[in-house]
Design a protein around this motif. Structure first.
Motif, PDB file in Angstrom:
ATOM      1  N   UNK A 223       0.836  -1.199   0.000  1.00 15.71           N
ATOM      2  CA  UNK A 223       0.000   0.000   0.000  1.00 15.71           C
ATOM      3  C   UNK A 223       0.874   1.254   0.000  1.00 15.71           C
ATOM      4  N   UNK A 224       1.897   1.234   0.849  1.00 19.23           N
ATOM      5  CA  UNK A 224       2.797   2.381   0.915  1.00 19.23           C
ATOM      6  C   UNK A 224       3.509   2.592  -0.422  1.00 19.23           C
ATOM      7  N   UNK A 225       3.891   1.493  -1.051  1.00 20.60           N
ATOM      8  CA  UNK A 225       4.537   1.603  -2.373  1.00 20.60           C
ATOM      9  C   UNK A 225       3.589   2.188  -3.404  1.00 20.60           C
ATOM     10  N   UNK A 226       2.340   1.732  -3.382  1.00 20.53           N
ATOM     11  CA  UNK A 226       1.348   2.229  -4.332  1.00 20.53           C
ATOM     12  C   UNK A 226       1.135   3.731  -4.143  1.00 20.53           C
ATOM     13  N   UNK A 227       1.101   4.158  -2.881  1.00 21.21           N
ATOM     14  CA  UNK A 227       0.926   5.583  -2.581  1.00 21.21           C
ATOM     15  C   UNK A 227       2.100   6.387  -3.143  1.00 21.21           C
ATOM     16  N   UNK A 228       3.320   5.878  -2.909  1.00 23.00           N
ATOM     17  CA  UNK A 228       4.503   6.592  -3.384  1.00 23.00           C
ATOM     18  C   UNK A 228       4.544   6.654  -4.910  1.00 23.00           C
ATOM     19  N   UNK A 229       4.104   5.567  -5.553  1.00 28.26           N
ATOM     20  CA  UNK A 229       4.089   5.526  -7.016  1.00 28.26           C
ATOM     21  C   UNK A 229       3.129   6.592  -7.552  1.00 28.26           C
ATOM     22  N   UNK A 230       1.936   6.625  -6.954  1.00 28.01           N
ATOM     23  CA  UNK A 230       0.945   7.618  -7.357  1.00 28.01           C
ATOM     24  C   UNK A 230       1.490   9.036  -7.124  1.00 28.01           C
ATOM     25  N   UNK A 231       2.143   9.224  -5.969  1.00 23.75           N
ATOM     26  CA  UNK A 231       2.691  10.534  -5.616  1.00 23.75           C
ATOM     27  C   UNK A 231       3.767  10.957  -6.612  1.00 23.75           C
ATOM     28  N   UNK A 232       4.571   9.999  -7.022  1.00 18.98           N
ATOM     29  CA  UNK A 232       5.649  10.279  -7.972  1.00 18.98           C
ATOM     30  C   UNK A 232       5.085  10.840  -9.272  1.00 18.98           C
ATOM     31  N   UNK A 233       3.981  10.234  -9.719  1.00 19.57           N
ATOM     32  CA  UNK A 233       3.364  10.684 -10.970  1.00 19.57           C
ATOM     33  C   UNK A 233       2.818  12.099 -10.841  1.00 19.57           C
ATOM     34  N   UNK A 234       2.474  12.477  -9.609  1.00 20.52           N
ATOM     35  CA  UNK A 234       1.889  13.802  -9.405  1.00 20.52           C
ATOM     36  C   UNK A 234       2.946  14.902  -9.327  1.00 20.52           C
ATOM     37  N   UNK A 235       4.201  14.499  -9.176  1.00 19.48           N
ATOM     38  CA  UNK A 235       5.312  15.441  -9.078  1.00 19.48           C
ATOM     39  C   UNK A 235       5.011  16.588  -8.115  1.00 19.48           C
ATOM     40  N   UNK A 236       4.743  16.235  -6.875  1.00 21.21           N
ATOM     41  CA  UNK A 236       4.363  17.227  -5.874  1.00 21.21           C
ATOM     42  C   UNK A 236       5.540  18.117  -5.513  1.00 21.21           C
ATOM     43  N   UNK A 237       5.286  19.417  -5.565  1.00 20.57           N
ATOM     44  CA  UNK A 237       6.354  20.365  -5.250  1.00 20.57           C
ATOM     45  C   UNK A 237       5.790  21.480  -4.386  1.00 20.57           C
ATOM     46  N   UNK A 238       6.673  22.165  -3.695  1.00 17.72           N
ATOM     47  CA  UNK A 238       6.225  23.310  -2.910  1.00 17.72           C
ATOM     48  C   UNK A 238       7.336  24.334  -2.777  1.00 17.72           C
ATOM     49  N   UNK A 239       6.909  25.575  -2.618  1.00 19.53           N
ATOM     50  CA  UNK A 239       7.856  26.643  -2.294  1.00 19.53           C
ATOM     51  C   UNK A 239       8.346  26.383  -0.879  1.00 19.53           C
ATOM     52  N   UNK A 240       9.638  26.490  -0.672  1.00 23.63           N
ATOM     53  CA  UNK A 240      10.192  26.164   0.638  1.00 23.63           C
ATOM     54  C   UNK A 240      10.519  27.416   1.446  1.00 23.63           C
ATOM     55  N   UNK A 241      11.036  28.442   0.764  1.00 23.27           N
ATOM     56  CA  UNK A 241      11.410  29.633   1.535  1.00 23.27           C
ATOM     57  C   UNK A 241      10.226  30.589   1.676  1.00 23.27           C
ATOM     58  N   UNK A 242      10.403  31.545   2.503  1.00 26.94           N
ATOM     59  CA  UNK A 242       9.350  32.543   2.707  1.00 26.94           C
ATOM     60  C   UNK A 242       8.344  32.120   3.757  1.00 26.94           C
ATOM     61  N   UNK A 243       7.423  33.020   4.044  1.00 29.69           N
ATOM     62  CA  UNK A 243       6.407  32.773   5.075  1.00 29.69           C
ATOM     63  C   UNK A 243       5.579  31.544   4.763  1.00 29.69           C
ATOM     64  N   UNK A 244       5.252  30.820   5.822  1.00 32.59           N
ATOM     65  CA  UNK A 244       4.498  29.583   5.645  1.00 32.59           C
ATOM     66  C   UNK A 244       3.038  29.850   5.337  1.00 32.59           C
TER      67      UNK A 244
END
Ligand code: GDP
Ligand code: MG
Length: 360
Positions: A223-244
């Protein structure tokens, strides 16, 4: 509204620059030029007051954008094993091991994989939490794990969960649970899902299905692998610096430490010592802890943390806004309270008008 000038704000809200400037003066803000960028909290107060419905926008310009972990919500029909599955998954997390097997329910937990990747699970099963957060604009979930009991099959709340995920445009990974039971019939569940228009992977579609048991703890790594595979396809990214930009997942009152809020950062970095407004509450972050209870200076995207230092108890789905000073925090909190109260009264009035309508 970060960096917006009064002129831009006037355009966005449809108000005149003069009106906005008058309001700024009332706030005690120095108005130098309508072309000067406004502080984000001041801009928000202005917008709130003029009643414009402009969404808070953070600019990503010139910021570092990095991959971030996936945030998962577990949904499914009652008694199909959501809580059991979350408990089983939590036990595979480092935090649970560090806490000596004590399973704290603080709204979220992180599972770290041997590969170095990690998964953030929201420990708030059910559509209620998902819907409440979405209604408040807190789209923190990237992916839904749909739990279907292998012996019971697709049920009304299974379909409800599917439609919630679909309308939120959130992909689904199916976990067929209770596969340890003699009466389990995972193939039947798959056929039921297919007849609901679900294009399962093994039938040539792209929805992953994993057979698990929360009781015997089998299939959890799949299940964890399936989640990571799906997540990989989504290419999740976020701004890291600056106000949260962060959202509250759960809040509770602790006898010794006062209000504790579990929050997930969507973008930017939350730093200890910052002044914040959380929903209509405010405070200064006195301590940030990770989900194992360890103190940390800062919280990065998709990292659930518990923050201490708020004056009151916020609600799940409340946004966390960083402001420059305590004065601003008080001001914005008071402004939001007035607005919430106004909205509440308006709603009551509307409901009254509805019920007073003559029936035909
Ligand atoms: P929820 O309502 O979806 O949160 O379901 P729960 O986690 O509370 O589980 C409902 C019942 O199903 C409980 O009695 C669990 O012990 C049982 N249960 C959950 N997962 C499994 C499983 O994988 N196998 C078996 N045999 N029972 C399970
Ligand atoms: Mg439950």
């Amino acid at each position: 509204f970060e960096g917006m000038t009064t002129v831009e704000l006037a355009k966005r809200t449809g108000q005149s620059v003069i009106t906005l400037q008058e309001f700024l003066v009332n706030l005690g803000e120095k108005v130098v030029s309508e072309f000067d960028p406004l502080k984000i909290d001041v801009a928000e107060l202005v917008v709130m007051e003029v009643g414009a419905n402009v969404r808070r926008q953070h600019s990503n310009e010139g910021s570092e954008i990095l991959p971030r972990p996936v945030v998962v919500t577990v949904m499914g029909h009652v008694d199909h094993g959501k809580t059991s599955l979350l408990d089983a998954l939590r036990q595979t997390s480092v935090a649970a091991k560090e806490a000596g097997g004590i399973t704290q329910h603080l709204g979220a937990f992180v599972v770290s994989m041997p590969s170095g990747a990690s998964i953030t699970f929201l420990d708030t099963p059910g559509h209620a939490a998902f819907s409440a957060m979405r209604a408040r604009g807190a789209a923190v979930t990237d992916l839904v794990v749909l739990v279907v009991a292998a012996d019971d099959g697709v049920m009304p709340q299974t379909l409800e969960a599917i439609s919630h995920a679909k309308s939120a445009n959130v992909p689904i990974v199916v976990a067929i649970n209770k596969c340890d039971k003699p009466s389990a019939n995972p193939e039947r569940v798959k056929l039921q899902l297919a007849s609901e228009g679900f294009l399962l992977e093994e039938m040539g579609g792209d929805i992953q299905v994993v057979e698990v048991s929360a009781v015997t703890k089998t299939g959890l790594d799949n299940l964890e692998e399936a989640i990571l595979l799906q997540a990989e396809m989504m290419e999740l990214k976020a701004r890291v610096d600056g106000h949260a930009q962060a959202y509250v997942v759960e809040a509770k009152l602790d006898k010794g430490r006062g209000p504790l809020a579990t929050a997930i950062v969507k973008a930017g970095t939350l730093v200890c010592g910052q002044h914040v407004v959380v929903g209509s509450e405010w405070g200064r972050i006195r301590a940030i802890r990770d989900m194992s209870g360890k103190l940390t200076e800062r919280a990065r995207p998709a990292m659930p943390v518990v923050i201490e230092g708020l004056k009151g108890l916020p609600m799940a789905g409340d946004d966390v806004t960083v402001v420059e000073t305590e004065e601003r925090a008080r001001m914005l909190s008071a402004g939001r309270r007035r607005k919430y109260e106004k909205d509440r009264l308006r709603q009551i009035m509307e409901e009254r008008t509805e019920t007073n309508k003559p029936s035909e």
